[in-house]
Design a protein around this motif. Structure first.
Motif, PDB file in Angstrom:
ATOM      1  N   ARG A   1     -13.293   1.542   6.842  1.00 20.91           N
ATOM      2  CA  ARG A   1     -14.740   1.796   6.886  1.00 20.91           C
ATOM      3  C   ARG A   1     -15.248   2.044   8.304  1.00 20.91           C
ATOM      4  O   ARG A   1     -16.429   2.276   8.517  1.00 20.91           O
ATOM      5  CB  ARG A   1     -15.490   0.635   6.248  1.00 20.91           C
ATOM      6  N   ASP A   2     -14.326   1.992   9.285  1.00 15.07           N
ATOM      7  CA  ASP A   2     -14.717   2.219  10.675  1.00 15.07           C
ATOM      8  C   ASP A   2     -14.519   3.658  11.113  1.00 15.07           C
ATOM      9  O   ASP A   2     -14.804   4.001  12.263  1.00 15.07           O
ATOM     10  CB  ASP A   2     -13.907   1.295  11.600  1.00 15.07           C
ATOM     11  N   VAL A   3     -13.998   4.494  10.215  1.00 16.82           N
ATOM     12  CA  VAL A   3     -13.794   5.911  10.526  1.00 16.82           C
ATOM     13  C   VAL A   3     -14.354   6.747   9.388  1.00 16.82           C
ATOM     14  O   VAL A   3     -14.158   6.426   8.213  1.00 16.82           O
ATOM     15  CB  VAL A   3     -12.286   6.236  10.711  1.00 16.82           C
ATOM     16  N   GLU A   4     -15.037   7.817   9.754  1.00 19.79           N
ATOM     17  CA  GLU A   4     -15.484   8.794   8.767  1.00 19.79           C
ATOM     18  C   GLU A   4     -14.951  10.160   9.168  1.00 19.79           C
ATOM     19  O   GLU A   4     -15.007  10.543  10.327  1.00 19.79           O
ATOM     20  CB  GLU A   4     -17.018   8.836   8.690  1.00 19.79           C
ATOM     21  N   LEU A   5     -14.410  10.870   8.173  1.00 20.42           N
ATOM     22  CA  LEU A   5     -13.949  12.236   8.368  1.00 20.42           C
ATOM     23  C   LEU A   5     -14.547  13.103   7.271  1.00 20.42           C
ATOM     24  O   LEU A   5     -14.629  12.686   6.115  1.00 20.42           O
ATOM     25  CB  LEU A   5     -12.423  12.325   8.327  1.00 20.42           C
ATOM     26  N   ALA A   6     -14.947  14.309   7.621  1.00 21.53           N
ATOM     27  CA  ALA A   6     -15.574  15.208   6.654  1.00 21.53           C
ATOM     28  C   ALA A   6     -14.595  16.192   6.045  1.00 21.53           C
ATOM     29  O   ALA A   6     -14.938  16.896   5.099  1.00 21.53           O
ATOM     30  CB  ALA A   6     -16.716  15.976   7.328  1.00 21.53           C
ATOM     31  N   ARG A   7     -13.376  16.225   6.579  1.00 23.50           N
ATOM     32  CA  ARG A   7     -12.414  17.234   6.152  1.00 23.50           C
ATOM     33  C   ARG A   7     -10.999  16.728   6.439  1.00 23.50           C
ATOM     34  O   ARG A   7     -10.837  15.768   7.221  1.00 23.50           O
ATOM     35  CB  ARG A   7     -12.646  18.547   6.907  1.00 23.50           C
ATOM     36  N   PRO A   8      -9.973  17.332   5.868  1.00 20.64           N
ATOM     37  CA  PRO A   8      -8.602  16.954   6.226  1.00 20.64           C
ATOM     38  C   PRO A   8      -8.340  17.218   7.705  1.00 20.64           C
ATOM     39  O   PRO A   8      -8.749  18.239   8.261  1.00 20.64           O
ATOM     40  CB  PRO A   8      -7.730  17.855   5.347  1.00 20.64           C
ATOM     41  N   VAL A   9      -7.639  16.280   8.329  1.00 19.25           N
ATOM     42  CA  VAL A   9      -7.247  16.422   9.727  1.00 19.25           C
ATOM     43  C   VAL A   9      -5.730  16.337   9.794  1.00 19.25           C
ATOM     44  O   VAL A   9      -5.128  15.392   9.264  1.00 19.25           O
ATOM     45  CB  VAL A   9      -7.876  15.321  10.609  1.00 19.25           C
ATOM     46  N   ARG A  10      -5.127  17.332  10.423  1.00 22.11           N
ATOM     47  CA  ARG A  10      -3.686  17.338  10.648  1.00 22.11           C
ATOM     48  C   ARG A  10      -3.432  17.081  12.131  1.00 22.11           C
ATOM     49  O   ARG A  10      -4.084  17.672  12.981  1.00 22.11           O
ATOM     50  CB  ARG A  10      -3.067  18.684  10.259  1.00 22.11           C
TER      51      ARG A  10
ATOM     52  N   LEU B   1      -3.849   8.862  15.644  1.00 20.06           N
ATOM     53  CA  LEU B   1      -5.008   9.730  15.435  1.00 20.06           C
ATOM     54  C   LEU B   1      -6.294   9.008  15.811  1.00 20.06           C
ATOM     55  O   LEU B   1      -7.151   9.552  16.500  1.00 20.06           O
ATOM     56  CB  LEU B   1      -5.075  10.188  13.973  1.00 20.06           C
ATOM     57  N   HIS B   2      -6.410   7.762  15.358  1.00 24.10           N
ATOM     58  CA  HIS B   2      -7.579   6.939  15.699  1.00 24.10           C
ATOM     59  C   HIS B   2      -7.187   5.476  15.567  1.00 24.10           C
ATOM     60  O   HIS B   2      -6.733   5.044  14.495  1.00 24.10           O
ATOM     61  CB  HIS B   2      -8.752   7.239  14.764  1.00 24.10           C
ATOM     62  N   PRO B   3      -7.346   4.666  16.618  1.00 22.31           N
ATOM     63  CA  PRO B   3      -6.909   3.266  16.582  1.00 22.31           C
ATOM     64  C   PRO B   3      -7.572   2.426  15.498  1.00 22.31           C
ATOM     65  O   PRO B   3      -7.012   1.403  15.091  1.00 22.31           O
ATOM     66  CB  PRO B   3      -7.296   2.747  17.976  1.00 22.31           C
TER      67      PRO B   3
ATOM     68  N   TYR C   1      -1.009  14.328   8.027  1.00 21.65           N
ATOM     69  CA  TYR C   1      -2.325  14.763   7.562  1.00 21.65           C
ATOM     70  C   TYR C   1      -3.051  13.567   6.963  1.00 21.65           C
ATOM     71  O   TYR C   1      -2.453  12.683   6.351  1.00 21.65           O
ATOM     72  CB  TYR C   1      -2.254  15.938   6.576  1.00 21.65           C
ATOM     73  N   ILE C   2      -4.349  13.547   7.166  1.00 14.28           N
ATOM     74  CA  ILE C   2      -5.214  12.525   6.593  1.00 14.28           C
ATOM     75  C   ILE C   2      -6.311  13.240   5.818  1.00 14.28           C
ATOM     76  O   ILE C   2      -7.010  14.102   6.358  1.00 14.28           O
ATOM     77  CB  ILE C   2      -5.821  11.611   7.666  1.00 14.28           C
ATOM     78  N   VAL C   3      -6.443  12.899   4.545  1.00 14.11           N
ATOM     79  CA  VAL C   3      -7.417  13.546   3.674  1.00 14.11           C
ATOM     80  C   VAL C   3      -8.451  12.521   3.243  1.00 14.11           C
ATOM     81  O   VAL C   3      -8.111  11.502   2.633  1.00 14.11           O
ATOM     82  CB  VAL C   3      -6.745  14.150   2.421  1.00 14.11           C
ATOM     83  N   PRO C   4      -9.732  12.743   3.547  1.00 14.54           N
ATOM     84  CA  PRO C   4     -10.769  11.789   3.118  1.00 14.54           C
ATOM     85  C   PRO C   4     -10.998  11.862   1.621  1.00 14.54           C
ATOM     86  O   PRO C   4     -11.057  12.947   1.043  1.00 14.54           O
ATOM     87  CB  PRO C   4     -12.009  12.239   3.899  1.00 14.54           C
ATOM     88  N   ARG C   5     -11.134  10.708   1.002  1.00 15.54           N
ATOM     89  CA  ARG C   5     -11.372  10.629  -0.440  1.00 15.54           C
ATOM     90  C   ARG C   5     -12.746  10.033  -0.771  1.00 15.54           C
ATOM     91  O   ARG C   5     -13.070   9.846  -1.929  1.00 15.54           O
ATOM     92  CB  ARG C   5     -10.272   9.776  -1.095  1.00 15.54           C
ATOM     93  N   GLY C   6     -13.513   9.694   0.244  1.00 18.92           N
ATOM     94  CA  GLY C   6     -14.818   9.107   0.009  1.00 18.92           C
ATOM     95  C   GLY C   6     -14.749   7.594  -0.095  1.00 18.92           C
ATOM     96  O   GLY C   6     -13.699   7.010  -0.391  1.00 18.92           O
ATOM     97  N   GLU C   7     -15.876   6.937   0.182  1.00 19.35           N
ATOM     98  CA  GLU C   7     -16.001   5.484   0.096  1.00 19.35           C
ATOM     99  C   GLU C   7     -14.974   4.771   0.976  1.00 19.35           C
ATOM    100  O   GLU C   7     -14.443   3.724   0.619  1.00 19.35           O
ATOM    101  CB  GLU C   7     -15.884   5.010  -1.361  1.00 19.35           C
ATOM    102  N   GLY C   8     -14.688   5.376   2.134  1.00 18.64           N
ATOM    103  CA  GLY C   8     -13.776   4.751   3.083  1.00 18.64           C
ATOM    104  C   GLY C   8     -12.309   4.914   2.776  1.00 18.64           C
ATOM    105  O   GLY C   8     -11.468   4.355   3.497  1.00 18.64           O
ATOM    106  N   LEU C   9     -11.952   5.663   1.739  1.00 19.80           N
ATOM    107  CA  LEU C   9     -10.554   5.858   1.370  1.00 19.80           C
ATOM    108  C   LEU C   9      -9.982   7.110   2.036  1.00 19.80           C
ATOM    109  O   LEU C   9     -10.660   8.141   2.132  1.00 19.80           O
ATOM    110  CB  LEU C   9     -10.408   5.979  -0.146  1.00 19.80           C
TER     111      LEU C   9
END
Length: 334
Positions: free
Chosen positions: A204-213, A261-263, A222-230
């Motif tokens: 819940r400490d990181v928000e991404l709007a799109r997949p990041v490779r 990618l992010h600590p 790759y990290i894919v956001p699924r919403g609600e912190g997932l």
């Protein structure tokens, strides 16, 4: 399409896309799935859900981008939850040469600087100097997308029978579409399994709007956001047909890469670990093969959601040309 009765075997993304495409063209379709519930035993359930034809172009055959690009519109039409926010590719400063090489092998991207990265993904502000932004790409939640396909089939009166093991040769109907994935090895001896492993975390400490490779010399991520912190974390491709739970090594490497990618991902909660085999042919491109009244559609490799709509169109086009009396061209590569 002339009215025909067609049995589709397999309710993964390939089978459901084929069933929907055929039903929309007027065929009478039934889907049979050996799993007791949607997703049981299906590698589609473990997928990342990235609709990223131009990112994939950097490391795959050009056909993946060519056939995959129209799938973004297909998914937008059939699953309103499809998110068209593009994709972001980043590197650590020491790996900037890898980003340049990646860019040389693909297209339809923008070079962006640290300021633009911060605009697109505020939580990555100050962490990366440059990136590639692919504005035309999209992503989806595979499990919600599969459920949407099931709902779309139900609206068209297409039944799905779960918990039924059925051989294609014994299936009812005028025609059979075999979408059994790795289970089709009995009929497709050149099919191989490529193991993939993934982690789902809640952070819940990181928000991404799109997949990041993130490109990395040893383990790209790759990290894919699924919403609600997932977030779904993946990228492993292991030439192994060994099934089983996710390995410690892959899990640690994926989590280490996410931390790089992010600590804040170091404090994430592990929600799920998964592993499965992706069916693939030697060239890693899907094929449709005809044997009597059976069409075998298989070999999506790691491009399941990206290439399944094209595979479904290929199946439907083949049957439509046949019922219209046209010659069927040889076309196996996606």
């Amino acid at each position: 399409m002339k009215r025909q009765s067609i049995t589709v075997i397999g309710a993964g993304v390939a089978g459901l896309c084929c069933a929907l495409e055929l039903a929309e063209r007027g065929a009478t379709v039934e889907v049979v799935e050996r799993g007791r519930v949607l997703g049981e035993g299906s590698c589609s359930w473990q997928a990342g859900g990235m609709l990223a034809p131009w990112c994939e172009r950097a490391t795959t055959d050009a056909a993946v981008a060519e056939r995959g690009a129209p799938s973004i519109d297909w998914w937008t039409q059939h699953f309103p939850g499809t998110v068209r926010n593009g994709s972001l590719v980043v590197v650590q400063p020491r790996d900037s040469a890898d980003l340049a090489r990646f860019a040389q092998r693909t297209e339809r991207f923008d070079w962006i600087d640290a300021g633009r990265i911060a605009e697109l993904e505020p939580d990555l502000a100050g962490r990366y100097r440059q990136a590639l932004f692919f504005p035309d790409e999209a992503h989806l939640d595979p499990r919600r997308a599969l459920a949407a396909l099931v709902a779309g089939l139900a609206q068209r009166g297409v039944p799905i029978r779960f918990g039924v093991e059925l051989s294609p040769d014994a299936a009812p109907g005028d025609l059979v579409v075999d979408c059994r994935g790795m289970s089709a090895r009995d009929a497709l001896p050149d099919l191989r399994g490529v193991r993939g492993e993934m982690v789902v975390v809640r952070c819940r400490d990181v928000e991404l709007a799109r997949p990041v490779r993130m490109l990395h010399p040893r383990i790209p991520l790759y990290i894919v956001p699924r919403g609600e912190g997932l977030f779904m974390i993946g990228a492993t491709m292991i030439e192994s047909e060994q099934r089983g739970a996710a390995s410690v090594r892959s899990t640690v490497e994926l989590l280490n890469a996410a931390y790089a990618l992010h600590p804040a991902f170091g404090e994430a909660e592990i929600v799920e670990l998964g592993a499965d085999l992706r069916p693939a042919f030697a060239d890693n491109l899907p094929q449709v093969r005809r044997e009597g009244r059976v069409l075998r559609a298989n070999g999506l490799f790691r491009h399941g959601f990206l290439l399944a709509p094209d595979l479904a169109r290929q199946v439907a086009d083949t049957l439509q040309m046949e019922t219209n009396g046209a010659d069927i061209p040889e076309r196996r590569r996606a």
